[in-house]
Scaffold this motif. Structure first.
Motif, PDB file in Angstrom:
ATOM      1  N   LYS A  58       8.338   9.177   5.593  1.00  0.00           N
ATOM      2  CA  LYS A  58       7.340   9.434   4.424  1.00  0.00           C
ATOM      3  C   LYS A  58       5.852   9.531   5.210  1.00  0.00           C
ATOM      4  N   ASP A  59       5.386  10.308   5.408  1.00  0.00           N
ATOM      5  CA  ASP A  59       3.800  10.419   5.956  1.00  0.00           C
ATOM      6  C   ASP A  59       2.821   9.842   5.118  1.00  0.00           C
ATOM      7  N   ARG A  60       2.905   8.738   4.728  1.00  0.00           N
ATOM      8  CA  ARG A  60       1.817   8.053   3.923  1.00  0.00           C
ATOM      9  C   ARG A  60       2.040   6.407   4.215  1.00  0.00           C
ATOM     10  N   PRO A  61       0.930   5.770   3.948  1.00  0.00           N
ATOM     11  CA  PRO A  61       1.175   4.394   4.065  1.00  0.00           C
ATOM     12  C   PRO A  61       2.091   3.561   3.176  1.00  0.00           C
ATOM     13  N   PHE A  62       2.497   2.609   3.757  1.00  0.00           N
ATOM     14  CA  PHE A  62       3.601   1.880   2.795  1.00  0.00           C
ATOM     15  C   PHE A  62       3.061   1.251   1.706  1.00  0.00           C
ATOM     16  N   ARG A  63       3.615   0.956   0.678  1.00  0.00           N
ATOM     17  CA  ARG A  63       3.130   0.524  -0.725  1.00  0.00           C
ATOM     18  C   ARG A  63       4.269  -0.162  -1.399  1.00  0.00           C
ATOM     19  N   ALA A  64       3.765  -0.918  -2.490  1.00  0.00           N
ATOM     20  CA  ALA A  64       4.756  -1.710  -3.446  1.00  0.00           C
ATOM     21  C   ALA A  64       5.861  -0.743  -3.834  1.00  0.00           C
ATOM     22  N   GLY A  65       7.192  -1.295  -3.794  1.00  0.00           N
ATOM     23  CA  GLY A  65       8.288  -0.595  -4.156  1.00  0.00           C
ATOM     24  C   GLY A  65       9.110   0.122  -3.015  1.00  0.00           C
ATOM     25  N   ASP A  66       8.463   0.317  -1.745  1.00  0.00           N
ATOM     26  CA  ASP A  66       9.145   0.930  -0.841  1.00  0.00           C
ATOM     27  C   ASP A  66      10.192   0.179  -0.191  1.00  0.00           C
ATOM     28  N   THR A  67      10.283  -1.192  -0.334  1.00  0.00           N
ATOM     29  CA  THR A  67      11.318  -1.755   0.273  1.00  0.00           C
ATOM     30  C   THR A  67      12.499  -2.280  -0.485  1.00  0.00           C
ATOM     31  N   ALA A  68      12.567  -1.526  -1.905  1.00  0.00           N
ATOM     32  CA  ALA A  68      13.591  -1.827  -2.865  1.00  0.00           C
ATOM     33  C   ALA A  68      14.876  -1.561  -2.035  1.00  0.00           C
ATOM     34  N   ARG A  69      15.765  -2.656  -2.258  1.00  0.00           N
ATOM     35  CA  ARG A  69      17.109  -2.755  -1.692  1.00  0.00           C
ATOM     36  C   ARG A  69      17.166  -2.642  -0.094  1.00  0.00           C
TER      37      ARG A  69
END
Length: 466
Positions: A61-72
């Motif tokens: 994903k060509d964007r900064p990491f944000r909340a919800g991205d580490t789900a599971r």
């Protein structure tokens, strides 16, 4: 140990990486060897990462990491090479339940990635808890050179055969089968006839091992040396590696016990001078019982088993029970102690003999030729002599020994906790009382450190007497 090494199951599970530069690439090269689903979040990711994404090796994903991205996600790597950004994304990932590694930030990471030697499915992880990465890489390079490239192939074929090998009894019989396969029969078959020969080789080898009669047990009487694990002999190391049962004395260093197989039964029988311990008869019975049950037993004794190790009593008991045995000598404490003070037990023009005495056997002490030992230039190594120091002192001086005869007492010889107490015969009892030695100690009569004055700072000044 601040980091407990484990192997985590990641097949089909999600690992997330935040970052698209060199730090992320270094981690991804390793992660892509797994069967996990890799997700990467980065603005302006490197071309190498884009290529991996294009070939389907990871999700980008060509964007900064944000909340919800580490789900599971089971693991998360913060690899942005920016302390503030790494702290931000790490906090989000931790809140969402992932284990977090911040690249080059050991203190704030929940896990670390070790150096790895990969012979899939054989994997060796090497970690130094961040203390010495150069050392970890050196160990990895050494192992890479020593381990055969075909080891992984042998292991993959062998893994599918493990259920059949359950026909062999647990323990020694199974170890002998797998040792035969990995180090002799399987390797030879692979080199001669290729991968297709391994399965029939395993079938034939199992049939052969099943037909073998049950081998009797055996006892190795092994010297563990003075304490430094690097002074353990190769033969002793191999015996420990093969042992089903290790019967050890209290003075055997914990670092040496660590060399035994994890599955081995470790039995502490004490045998420390003047302290509580199993009786010799109980030790003999243990050795016989386990050997008669088919076990490979290692009787592990501090130092050398042939020197004040009550070896003959154990050999006589094993012979009476018709149990086979072997002696594996070790470096005795006297050799380690004298090496620690830069001296030699014998020296041309000084002494042509050296006596080994035990302070634990008062009857034996009373029968010594004290007059001969009291002569100038004589040398003796006295084992377990702390409690009998005043008796030794009195006997020698009574028979004419010079009061200024040098005495060196070495506590925990060869170990990191080694202490050297330098004194003279007339002060021996007082010196040991003042030193309050708690570890095993060996007394060298007639010897002082070669560089006594230069080494004076290493001595306990309260007991230094020259």
């Amino acid at each position: 140990m601040k980091h407990f090494p484990i192997f985590m199951a990641v097949e089909g599970r999600k690992i997330t990486v935040s970052g698209g530069g060199e730090a992320a690439i270094a981690k991804l090269r390793l992660l892509l060897k797994t069967e996990a689903h890799i997700s990467v979040f980065a603005t302006n990711p490197a071309e190498e990462i884009k290529n991996w994404a294009a070939s389907g090796k990871l999700s980008l994903k060509d964007r900064p990491f944000r909340a919800g991205d580490t789900a599971r996600s089971v693991l998360f790597y913060a690899a942005n090479e920016d302390a503030a950004e790494d702290a931000r994304v790490a906090a989000i990932a931790e809140d969402e339940g992932a284990l977090v590694n911040i690249v080059d930030n050991l203190n704030d990471s929940q896990f670390i990635t070790p150096a790895i030697v990969d012979r899939d499915p054989v994997t060796i992880a090497i970690g130094t808890e961040g203390a010495a990465p150069v050392l970890a890489r050196a160990i990895k390079a050494d192992l890479e050179e020593k381990l055969s490239p075909v080891l992984g192939m042998l292991a993959r074929i062998g893994k599918a055969f493990r259920h059949k090998v359950e026909a062999l009894p647990m323990g020694r019989k199974r170890r002998e089968f797998w040792a035969d396969y990995y180090f002799k029969t399987g390797t030879a078959a692979l080199e001669a006839d290729g991968v297709e020969s391994l399965r029939p080789t395993l079938d034939s080898l199992l049939k052969d091992h099943l037909s073998r009669s049950e081998q009797p047990g055996h006892v190795d009487l092994v010297g563990a040396g003075p304490g430094d694990p690097e002074l353990l002999t190769l033969k002793a190391r191999k015996a420990l590696d093969a042992a089903d049962v290790v019967v050890y004395d209290r003075l055997v260093a914990p670092e040496i016990l660590e060399l035994a197989r994890r599955e081995a039964i470790l039995l502490n029988v004490g045998k420390e001078g003047f302290g509580p311990s199993a009786t010799q008869e109980e030790i003999n019975a243990l050795l016989i019982e386990h050997a008669q049950n088919g076990a490979h037993v290692v009787r592990l004794k501090s130092g050398d088993p042939t020197i004040f190790g009550r070896l003959d009593e154990e050999i006589d008991a094993l012979d009476a029970a018709n149990v086979s045995w072997r002696i594996v000598p070790g470096i005795t404490a006297a050799s380690a102690a004298v090496a620690g003070i830069g001296q030699s037990l014998t020296k041309r023009g000084r002494n042509s003999e050296v006596r080994f005495l035990t302070g634990h056997d008062m009857k034996g002490f009373a029968e010594q030729d004290w007059r001969a030992l009291a002569q100038t230039g004589e040398v003796a190594a006295i084992y377990m002599g702390k409690k009998s120091a005043r008796f030794i002192q009195g006997r020698l001086m009574m028979h004419g020994a010079a009061p200024n005869t040098p005495i060196t007492v070495i506590e925990n010889a060869s170990r990191p906790t080694q202490r050297i107490v330098l004194t003279v015969l007339s002060e021996l009892g007082n010196a040991l009382t003042e030193a309050s030695l708690t570890g095993p100690a060996l007394t060298l009569y007639g010897l002082a450190p070669r560089a006594a004055l230069a080494l004076a700072d290493t001595f306990d000044k309260k007991v230094l007497s020259l």
